[in-house]
Design a protein around this motif. Structure first.
Motif, PDB file in Angstrom:
ATOM      1  N   TYR A 163      -7.376 -13.886  37.780  1.00  0.00           N
ATOM      2  CA  TYR A 163      -6.330 -13.655  37.828  1.00  0.00           C
ATOM      3  C   TYR A 163      -5.688 -13.901  39.110  1.00  0.00           C
ATOM      4  O   TYR A 163      -6.347 -13.551  40.186  1.00  0.00           O
ATOM      5  CB  TYR A 163      -5.937 -12.068  37.268  1.00  0.00           C
ATOM      6  CG  TYR A 163      -6.385 -11.886  35.803  1.00  0.00           C
ATOM      7  CD1 TYR A 163      -5.904 -12.626  34.758  1.00  0.00           C
ATOM      8  CD2 TYR A 163      -7.566 -11.005  35.877  1.00  0.00           C
ATOM      9  CE1 TYR A 163      -6.811 -12.280  33.543  1.00  0.00           C
ATOM     10  CE2 TYR A 163      -8.188 -10.795  34.489  1.00  0.00           C
ATOM     11  CZ  TYR A 163      -7.751 -11.350  33.499  1.00  0.00           C
ATOM     12  OH  TYR A 163      -8.103 -11.096  32.360  1.00  0.00           O
ATOM     13  N   SER A 192      -1.399 -11.708  34.528  1.00  0.00           N
ATOM     14  CA  SER A 192      -1.046 -12.701  33.355  1.00  0.00           C
ATOM     15  C   SER A 192      -0.921 -14.053  33.862  1.00  0.00           C
ATOM     16  O   SER A 192      -0.583 -14.902  32.882  1.00  0.00           O
ATOM     17  CB  SER A 192       0.149 -12.371  32.541  1.00  0.00           C
ATOM     18  OG  SER A 192       1.236 -12.398  33.279  1.00  0.00           O
ATOM     19  N   GLU A 204     -11.232  -9.458  22.879  1.00  0.00           N
ATOM     20  CA  GLU A 204      -9.603  -9.373  23.076  1.00  0.00           C
ATOM     21  C   GLU A 204      -9.622  -9.837  24.493  1.00  0.00           C
ATOM     22  O   GLU A 204      -8.617 -10.886  24.488  1.00  0.00           O
ATOM     23  CB  GLU A 204      -9.144  -8.073  22.850  1.00  0.00           C
ATOM     24  CG  GLU A 204      -7.867  -7.903  23.161  1.00  0.00           C
ATOM     25  CD  GLU A 204      -7.262  -6.491  22.982  1.00  0.00           C
ATOM     26  OE1 GLU A 204      -6.353  -5.994  23.713  1.00  0.00           O
ATOM     27  OE2 GLU A 204      -7.623  -6.009  22.052  1.00  0.00           O
ATOM     28  N   GLU A 205     -10.113  -9.613  25.451  1.00  0.00           N
ATOM     29  CA  GLU A 205     -10.282 -10.101  26.828  1.00  0.00           C
ATOM     30  C   GLU A 205     -10.622 -11.633  26.919  1.00  0.00           C
ATOM     31  O   GLU A 205      -9.915 -12.228  27.592  1.00  0.00           O
ATOM     32  CB  GLU A 205     -11.128  -9.216  27.584  1.00  0.00           C
ATOM     33  CG  GLU A 205     -10.527  -7.875  28.148  1.00  0.00           C
ATOM     34  CD  GLU A 205     -11.785  -7.346  29.060  1.00  0.00           C
ATOM     35  OE1 GLU A 205     -11.097  -6.608  29.987  1.00  0.00           O
ATOM     36  OE2 GLU A 205     -12.799  -7.323  28.611  1.00  0.00           O
ATOM     37  N   LYS A 242      -9.902 -13.791  24.470  1.00  0.00           N
ATOM     38  CA  LYS A 242      -8.909 -14.723  23.875  1.00  0.00           C
ATOM     39  C   LYS A 242      -7.615 -14.409  24.925  1.00  0.00           C
ATOM     40  O   LYS A 242      -7.125 -15.422  24.890  1.00  0.00           O
ATOM     41  CB  LYS A 242      -8.599 -13.729  22.574  1.00  0.00           C
ATOM     42  CG  LYS A 242      -9.451 -13.948  21.403  1.00  0.00           C
ATOM     43  CD  LYS A 242      -9.440 -15.404  21.146  1.00  0.00           C
ATOM     44  CE  LYS A 242     -10.476 -15.499  19.936  1.00  0.00           C
ATOM     45  NZ  LYS A 242     -10.903 -16.980  19.677  1.00  0.00           N
ATOM     46  N   ASN A 243      -7.514 -13.426  25.611  1.00  0.00           N
ATOM     47  CA  ASN A 243      -6.478 -13.247  26.522  1.00  0.00           C
ATOM     48  C   ASN A 243      -6.730 -14.287  27.782  1.00  0.00           C
ATOM     49  O   ASN A 243      -5.974 -15.093  28.175  1.00  0.00           O
ATOM     50  CB  ASN A 243      -6.312 -11.861  27.202  1.00  0.00           C
ATOM     51  CG  ASN A 243      -5.490 -11.647  28.005  1.00  0.00           C
ATOM     52  OD1 ASN A 243      -4.180 -12.334  27.961  1.00  0.00           O
ATOM     53  ND2 ASN A 243      -5.420 -10.907  29.356  1.00  0.00           N
ATOM     54  N   ASN A 283      -6.092 -17.862  26.814  1.00  0.00           N
ATOM     55  CA  ASN A 283      -4.732 -17.959  26.669  1.00  0.00           C
ATOM     56  C   ASN A 283      -4.072 -18.303  27.969  1.00  0.00           C
ATOM     57  O   ASN A 283      -3.239 -19.001  28.154  1.00  0.00           O
ATOM     58  CB  ASN A 283      -3.960 -16.811  25.816  1.00  0.00           C
ATOM     59  CG  ASN A 283      -2.611 -17.112  25.477  1.00  0.00           C
ATOM     60  OD1 ASN A 283      -2.008 -17.974  25.538  1.00  0.00           O
ATOM     61  ND2 ASN A 283      -1.588 -15.925  25.874  1.00  0.00           N
TER      62      ASN A 283
END
Length: 163
Positions: free
Chosen positions: A17, A23, A59-60, A62-63, A66
Motif C-alpha cells: 500500500y 486503498s 477478503e484481503e 480480493k481487496n 482490486n
C-alpha cells in the motif's frame, strides 16, 4: 498463448500500500510491475504471483487484487487523457505549420528575404514536431497502454511461504 509471471516477494502487507493511503497501490510496486513487462511480448497474458509470509485472508486477497487492478485502470485513464491532449496539440501544430508554409510561399518581401525563410523554417519545425510525435512518442504510448491493459486483466495468485 504463454503467460508472463511476475513474482512479488512480500515481507510485510503494508509494502503493498501507499504509505499515506491503504486503498492505493504503492508507487514502487506499481513501477516494478509495469517495468517487469519491458521487452516482453505484448499479447501474452500476465499473472502476478504474490509470495507472502504473513497470513492474508480471502477478503484481503480480493481487496489487494482490486487495488492492483484499479491502480492500472487509473494509470490507463490518465494516459488516455494525456494522449488525447497530445493529439489535439499535434493537430494544432500541423495546422499552424501548414499556414506558415502557405504564408512563406505567398509572402513577397523583396527587401527582407530572411522573413520568408524564418516563416518557412518555423512551418517545417511545426510539421516535424507532429511527425516526431506520431512516429516515436505515439508508438511508445501505445506499447505502454497495451502493457497497462494486460496488467488490468492480470490474474493474481497468492502463495503462503513458511518462514
Amino acid at each position: 498463448m504463454k503467460k508472463i509471471n511476475i513474482t512479488v516477494n512480500l515481507k510485510n502487507k503494508q509494502d503493498l500500500y501507499n504509505p499515506y493511503n491503504n486503498s492505493i497501490l504503492n508507487d514502487d510496486l506499481s513501477s516494478y510491475l509495469l517495468n517487469s513487462l519491458r521487452g516482453l511480448g505484448l499479447k501474452e497474458k500476465v499473472q502476478i504471483t504474490i509470495i507472502h509470509t504473513e497470513d492474508i485472508s480471502l477478503e484481503e486477497q480480493k481487496n489487494i487484487e482490486n487495488i492492483i487492478h484499479t491502480n492500472f485502470y487509473r494509470i490507463d485513464f490518465e494516459d488516455a487523457i494525456h494522449t488525447k491532449a497530445y493529439h489535439i496539440r499535434a493537430i494544432i501544430l500541423l495546422i499552424v505549420g501548414i499556414i506558415l508554409l502557405w504564408i512563406s510561399y505567398y509572402l513577397n518581401t523583396n527587401n527582407i528575404y530572411i522573413i520568408e525563410e524564418l516563416i518557412l523554417i518555423l512551418g517545417w519545425v511545426a510539421i516535424w514536431e507532429v511527425a516526431d510525435y506520431l512516429l516515436f512518442e505515439d508508438t511508445k504510448n501505445r506499447i505502454k497502454s497495451k502493457r497497462i491493459d494486460e496488467l488490468t486483466k492480470a490474474t493474481i495468485k497468492f502463495i503462503k511461504e513458511d518462514n
